[in-house]
Write a protein that holds these residues in place. Structure first.
Motif, short mmCIF file in Angstrom:
data_model
loop_
_atom_site.label_atom_id
_atom_site.label_comp_id
_atom_site.label_asym_id
_atom_site.label_seq_id
_atom_site.Cartn_x
_atom_site.Cartn_y
_atom_site.Cartn_z
N GLY A 1 6.29 -66.05 -6.34
CA GLY A 1 5.26 -65.89 -7.85
C GLY A 1 4.22 -66.98 -8.15
N SER A 2 4.79 -68.14 -7.91
CA SER A 2 3.96 -69.09 -8.33
C SER A 2 2.55 -69.29 -7.32
CB SER A 2 4.75 -70.42 -8.10
OG SER A 2 5.61 -70.64 -9.12
N VAL A 3 2.84 -68.87 -6.01
CA VAL A 3 1.71 -68.83 -4.95
C VAL A 3 0.76 -67.78 -5.52
CG1 VAL A 3 1.10 -68.64 -2.91
CG2 VAL A 3 3.05 -69.82 -3.22
N LYS A 4 1.45 -66.55 -5.72
CA LYS A 4 0.56 -65.45 -6.05
C LYS A 4 -0.30 -65.58 -7.36
CE LYS A 4 3.15 -61.48 -4.36
NZ LYS A 4 3.98 -60.41 -4.69
N GLU A 5 0.48 -66.56 -8.44
CA GLU A 5 -0.26 -66.84 -9.82
C GLU A 5 -1.34 -67.82 -9.38
OE1 GLU A 5 0.90 -68.47 -14.13
OE2 GLU A 5 2.32 -68.59 -12.48
N SER A 6 -1.29 -68.86 -8.67
CA SER A 6 -2.34 -69.67 -8.11
C SER A 6 -3.38 -68.93 -7.35
CB SER A 6 -1.57 -70.77 -7.31
OG SER A 6 -0.77 -71.46 -8.33
N VAL A 7 -3.27 -68.22 -6.32
CA VAL A 7 -4.01 -67.60 -5.84
C VAL A 7 -5.02 -66.79 -6.76
CG1 VAL A 7 -4.49 -65.90 -3.97
CG2 VAL A 7 -3.18 -67.63 -3.54
N LYS B 1 -5.58 -67.08 -9.67
CA LYS B 1 -6.37 -67.82 -10.50
C LYS B 1 -7.82 -68.57 -9.71
CE LYS B 1 -3.00 -69.69 -13.87
NZ LYS B 1 -2.29 -70.94 -14.23
N VAL B 2 -7.34 -68.68 -8.42
CA VAL B 2 -8.45 -69.36 -7.73
C VAL B 2 -9.49 -68.06 -7.27
CG1 VAL B 2 -8.92 -70.33 -5.53
CG2 VAL B 2 -7.16 -71.13 -6.81
N THR B 3 -8.89 -66.95 -6.93
CA THR B 3 -9.72 -65.95 -6.64
C THR B 3 -10.38 -65.09 -7.67
OG1 THR B 3 -7.81 -64.65 -6.40
CG2 THR B 3 -8.85 -65.86 -4.39
N ASN B 4 -9.88 -65.40 -8.91
CA ASN B 4 -10.39 -64.96 -10.19
C ASN B 4 -9.98 -63.29 -9.98
OD1 ASN B 4 -11.32 -64.62 -12.75
ND2 ASN B 4 -13.51 -64.21 -12.20
N ASP B 5 -8.48 -63.27 -9.70
CA ASP B 5 -8.15 -61.89 -9.71
C ASP B 5 -6.84 -61.76 -10.69
OD1 ASP B 5 -6.62 -59.38 -8.97
OD2 ASP B 5 -6.57 -59.99 -6.81
N PRO B 6 -7.11 -61.21 -11.74
CA PRO B 6 -6.14 -61.19 -12.89
C PRO B 6 -4.99 -60.47 -12.48
CG PRO B 6 -8.22 -60.39 -13.56
CD PRO B 6 -8.44 -60.67 -12.31
N GLU B 7 -5.05 -59.18 -11.86
CA GLU B 7 -4.00 -58.54 -11.39
C GLU B 7 -2.90 -59.41 -10.42
OE1 GLU B 7 -2.98 -54.34 -8.84
OE2 GLU B 7 -5.00 -54.58 -9.81
N ILE C 1 -1.22 -61.59 -12.60
CA ILE C 1 -0.07 -61.21 -13.46
C ILE C 1 1.04 -60.70 -12.69
CG2 ILE C 1 0.59 -59.17 -14.89
CD1 ILE C 1 -2.51 -59.30 -15.92
N LYS C 2 0.96 -60.25 -11.49
CA LYS C 2 1.98 -59.88 -10.33
C LYS C 2 2.46 -61.11 -10.11
CE LYS C 2 0.15 -55.86 -8.30
NZ LYS C 2 -0.28 -55.08 -7.04
N GLY C 3 1.99 -62.28 -10.00
CA GLY C 3 2.85 -63.78 -9.72
C GLY C 3 3.75 -63.97 -10.89
N LYS C 4 3.32 -63.91 -11.99
CA LYS C 4 3.82 -64.05 -13.31
C LYS C 4 5.06 -63.28 -13.39
CE LYS C 4 0.13 -66.21 -16.11
NZ LYS C 4 -0.80 -65.93 -17.14
#
Length: 59
Positions: A17-23, A25-31, A34-37
């Motif tokens: 989840g942390s990795v998804k959230e970071s990616v 943020k970096v790629t500007n992909d809010p979906e 949110i999935k990471g969170k």
């Protein structure tokens, strides 16, 4: 699942989840962010479930 399995699965979900959230943020992909969170929250719940199972087994 047993106590240990739940705790390990929870820890893994928190990391993924942390990795998804970071990616996200970096790629500007809010979906993705949110999935990471959401996956991190799921991980917290699984770890708590494992802890509860452990406490119940101690009774």
């Amino acid at each position: 699942m047993g106590e240990f399995t739940d705790k390990v699965k929870g820890a893994a979900d928190k990391v993924v989840g942390s990795v998804k959230e970071s990616v996200g943020k970096v790629t500007n992909d809010p979906e993705l962010e949110i999935k990471g969170k959401a996956q991190k929250i799921k991980g917290d719940a699984e770890k708590a479930k494992g802890t509860v199972k452990g406490k119940l087994n101690d009774l």
